[in-house]
Design a protein around this motif. Structure first.
Motif, mmCIF file in Angstrom:
data_model
loop_
_atom_site.group_PDB
_atom_site.id
_atom_site.type_symbol
_atom_site.label_atom_id
_atom_site.label_comp_id
_atom_site.label_asym_id
_atom_site.label_seq_id
_atom_site.Cartn_x
_atom_site.Cartn_y
_atom_site.Cartn_z
ATOM 1 N N GLY A 1 0.841 -1.320 0.098
ATOM 2 C CA GLY A 1 0.125 -0.121 -0.013
ATOM 3 C C GLY A 1 0.802 1.322 0.093
ATOM 4 N N ALA A 2 2.038 1.197 -0.204
ATOM 5 C CA ALA A 2 2.939 2.207 -0.274
ATOM 6 C C ALA A 2 4.070 2.296 -1.303
ATOM 7 N N TYR A 3 3.895 1.737 -2.285
ATOM 8 C CA TYR A 3 4.618 1.591 -3.471
ATOM 9 C C TYR A 3 4.036 1.923 -4.811
ATOM 10 N N PRO A 4 3.923 3.156 -5.223
ATOM 11 C CA PRO A 4 3.401 3.502 -6.409
ATOM 12 C C PRO A 4 4.235 3.081 -7.615
ATOM 13 N N PRO A 5 3.691 2.707 -8.729
ATOM 14 C CA PRO A 5 2.039 2.644 -8.890
ATOM 15 C C PRO A 5 1.431 1.466 -8.658
ATOM 16 N N TRP A 6 2.162 0.261 -7.871
ATOM 17 C CA TRP A 6 1.797 -0.833 -7.821
ATOM 18 C C TRP A 6 0.640 -0.879 -6.686
ATOM 19 N N SER A 7 0.613 -0.445 -5.436
ATOM 20 C CA SER A 7 -0.222 -0.204 -4.817
ATOM 21 C C SER A 7 -0.111 0.932 -3.718
ATOM 22 N N MET A 8 -1.127 1.628 -3.562
ATOM 23 C CA MET A 8 -1.347 2.640 -2.792
ATOM 24 C C MET A 8 -2.619 2.689 -1.851
ATOM 25 N N SER A 9 -2.283 3.064 -0.553
ATOM 26 C CA SER A 9 -3.504 3.368 0.342
ATOM 27 C C SER A 9 -3.618 4.570 0.557
ATOM 28 N N ASP A 10 -4.934 5.041 0.899
ATOM 29 C CA ASP A 10 -5.313 6.487 1.188
ATOM 30 C C ASP A 10 -5.655 6.596 2.447
ATOM 31 N N ALA A 11 -5.865 7.941 2.951
ATOM 32 C CA ALA A 11 -6.304 8.175 4.525
ATOM 33 C C ALA A 11 -7.873 7.572 4.510
ATOM 34 N N ASN A 12 -8.819 7.443 3.432
ATOM 35 C CA ASN A 12 -9.945 6.781 3.634
ATOM 36 C C ASN A 12 -9.940 5.200 3.414
ATOM 37 N N GLY A 13 -8.856 4.729 3.547
ATOM 38 C CA GLY A 13 -8.980 3.305 3.487
ATOM 39 C C GLY A 13 -9.037 2.648 2.008
ATOM 40 N N ASN A 14 -8.790 3.214 1.200
ATOM 41 C CA ASN A 14 -8.928 2.559 -0.302
ATOM 42 C C ASN A 14 -7.262 2.181 -0.900
ATOM 43 N N VAL A 15 -7.673 1.091 -1.573
ATOM 44 C CA VAL A 15 -6.183 0.742 -2.125
ATOM 45 C C VAL A 15 -6.353 0.959 -3.519
ATOM 46 N N THR A 16 -5.472 1.508 -4.186
ATOM 47 C CA THR A 16 -5.329 1.719 -5.737
ATOM 48 C C THR A 16 -3.941 1.124 -6.021
ATOM 49 N N GLY A 17 -3.977 1.032 -7.614
ATOM 50 C CA GLY A 17 -2.825 0.912 -8.114
ATOM 51 C C GLY A 17 -2.960 -0.250 -9.059
ATOM 52 N N PHE A 18 -1.651 -0.817 -9.897
ATOM 53 C CA PHE A 18 -1.769 -1.952 -10.853
ATOM 54 C C PHE A 18 -2.022 -3.265 -9.984
ATOM 55 N N ASP A 19 -1.440 -3.396 -8.915
ATOM 56 C CA ASP A 19 -1.928 -4.528 -8.060
ATOM 57 C C ASP A 19 -3.361 -4.772 -7.608
ATOM 58 N N ALA A 20 -3.843 -3.385 -7.153
ATOM 59 C CA ALA A 20 -5.278 -3.431 -6.891
ATOM 60 C C ALA A 20 -6.234 -3.729 -7.790
ATOM 61 N N ASP A 21 -5.875 -3.322 -9.123
ATOM 62 C CA ASP A 21 -6.508 -3.870 -10.407
ATOM 63 C C ASP A 21 -6.280 -5.215 -10.580
ATOM 64 N N VAL A 22 -5.253 -5.916 -10.458
ATOM 65 C CA VAL A 22 -5.029 -7.328 -10.954
ATOM 66 C C VAL A 22 -5.655 -7.968 -9.797
ATOM 67 N N GLY A 23 -5.875 -7.344 -8.308
ATOM 68 C CA GLY A 23 -6.565 -8.268 -7.457
ATOM 69 C C GLY A 23 -8.054 -8.338 -7.668
ATOM 70 N N ALA A 24 -8.695 -7.093 -8.225
ATOM 71 C CA ALA A 24 -10.130 -6.932 -8.638
ATOM 72 C C ALA A 24 -10.501 -7.676 -9.897
ATOM 73 N N LEU A 25 -9.370 -7.816 -10.872
ATOM 74 C CA LEU A 25 -9.749 -8.653 -11.900
ATOM 75 C C LEU A 25 -9.737 -10.124 -11.559
ATOM 76 N N LEU A 26 -8.735 -10.641 -10.627
ATOM 77 C CA LEU A 26 -8.650 -11.997 -10.058
ATOM 78 C C LEU A 26 -9.822 -12.283 -9.488
ATOM 79 N N CYS A 27 -10.431 -11.490 -8.508
ATOM 80 C CA CYS A 27 -11.463 -11.991 -7.559
ATOM 81 C C CYS A 27 -12.814 -11.810 -8.610
ATOM 82 N N THR A 28 -12.777 -11.086 -9.444
ATOM 83 C CA THR A 28 -13.872 -11.064 -10.380
ATOM 84 C C THR A 28 -13.847 -12.464 -11.250
ATOM 85 N N LYS A 29 -12.903 -12.844 -11.572
ATOM 86 C CA LYS A 29 -12.633 -14.072 -12.370
ATOM 87 C C LYS A 29 -13.017 -15.211 -11.581
#
Length: 265
Positions: A32-60
């Motif tokens: 959660g602190a290695y852009p652009p792989w994964s970043m976490s913000d103050a609102n508790g959201n994780v974004t970045g390439f690995d967040a997208d990979v995780g979301a794609l994987l979980c959808t699949k």
């Protein structure tokens, strides 16, 4: 894509020790602190390439995903302690890590590079052997627990290695002149160069691929517990399908402006 973070607090570590994801859910450890792989913000959201990979994987896989933010060098111990189910955090597949955990097929590969001040002696170097020799006596920043740290310990033993818990900490010391150079994957260093603090720095023109030394790994994979062979098989199948249909390539174009997806072997 955004996924809500389940914050991993040290005071809860003991109680979470045996907490695996419930049926239909998958908990994912990430830095959660290695852009652009994964970043976490103050609102508790994780974004970045690995967040997208995780979301794609979980959808699949037709499961609900939750990210758990954890310091990078604590990800493998936390996975072994069953505090989450998998690691998706730009983690290179290496022989040493395979002794501790299992990995999915590799899903990405990105060159490793150094960054140095413009006009410095390091900035002008164009071949890897000269560059590594030139690190003798230099203060070199690297993130703790990474393949980059292990590579420099092996290949540049006379460098004055400075390790950091996070990329941000390393960038602060680089900008202030407390270290001479830093070593990381190209995308992480580009993130620094795009900031005001990076205006007087440049990438050293030497790309070091994983094929140069096995210490750098075999690409980026999903970390999985060694005894969870059923989950590994499902993740491998899903990743190969997501690579083949271009989904992971599209996500990497979004975050890296190039396709860093790694074809299944």
């Amino acid at each position: 894509m955004k996924l809500k973070v389940l914050t991993l607090l040290a005071c809860l570590a003991g109680s979470m020790g045996n907490a695996l994801a419930a049926e239909g859910e998958l908990s994912i450890g990430t830095e959660g602190a290695y852009p652009p792989w994964s970043m976490s913000d103050a609102n508790g959201n994780v974004t970045g390439f690995d967040a997208d990979v995780g979301a794609l994987l979980c959808t699949k896989l037709a499961v609900t995903c939750h990210f758990v933010v954890q310091a990078f060098d604590g990800l493998i111990p936390a996975l072994k302690a069953k505090r989450f189910d998998v690691i998706i955090s730009g983690m290179s597949i290496t022989a040493d890590r395979k002794k501790e955990i299992n990995f999915s097929v590799g899903y990405a590969e990105l060159a490793n590079m150094f960054v140095a001040a413009k006009g410095s002696d390091l900035a002008a170097i164009t071949d890897v052997d000269t560059l590594l020799k030139s690190l003798d006596g230099k203060k070199v920043g690297v993130q703790a627990g990474t393949t980059h740290a292990h590579f420099l310990e092996k290949r540049a033993p006379n460098a004055d290695l400075k390790t950091y818990d996070t990329l941000d900490q390393m960038q602060i010391d680089l900008a202030s002149g407390r270290i001479d150079t830093a070593f990381a994957d190209q995308s992480a260093l580009q993130d620094f160069l795009d900031k005001p603090d990076g205006k007087n720095f440049q990438l050293v023109g030497v790309e070091i691929k994983s094929t140069y030394d096995p210490t750098l790994g075999e690409g980026i994979g999903v970390g999985i517990a060694q005894d969870n062979t059923e989950l590994k098989a499902k993740i491998d199948k899903a990743l190969c399908e997501l690579i083949a249909d271009g989904s992971i390539g599209k996500a990497s174009q979004k975050w890296f402006k190039t396709d860093i997806s790694q074809p299944c072997k």
